[in-house]
Design a protein around this motif. Structure first.
Motif: not given
Length: 119
Positions: A82-101
């Motif tokens: 993540m570059n050039s971060l802005k105030a509106e990027d403030t959040a909890v970031y979650y990783c997700n994995a789902k079947e490619n289907s």
């Protein structure tokens, strides 16, 4: 049992950079669509970027040109630069994995990592 563990969040000034990582246990990584989502304070969770095993990527418009998603299938790890971060990027970031289907039989989430962009 699949576990996704995020790391790399923190406090950064506007214009700064952070790199998030998501380490996956188990054997599904190479068969998964991997993604980063975020939930800003008081708002719903939204997709930020996704990447399939072959490397094709998609981004939400608000982060195009600033964020880069990548994955290393040999290490079962996904990244979000993540570059050039802005105030509106403030959040909890979650990783997700789902079947490619078209009808995924698995859909896993990490515990989340806080990203705060503030001066």
């Amino acid at each position: 049992q699949v576990q996704l563990v995020e790391s790399g969040g923190g406090l950064v000034q506007p214009g700064g950079s952070l790199r998030l990582s998501c380490a996956a246990s188990g054997t599904i990584f190479s068969r998964s669509i991997m993604g980063w989502y975020r939930q800003p304070p008081g708002k719903q969770r939204e997709v930020v970027a996704q990447i399939v095993s072959g490397g094709h990527t998609v981004y939400v418009d608000s982060v195009k040109g600033r964020f880069t998603i990548s994955r290393d299938n040999s290490k079962n790890t996904m990244y979000l630069q993540m570059n050039s971060l802005k105030a509106e990027d403030t959040a909890v970031y979650y990783c997700n994995a789902k079947e490619n289907s078209l009808d995924p039989t698995w859909n896993y989430w990490g515990q989340g990592t806080q990203v705060t962009v503030s001066s």
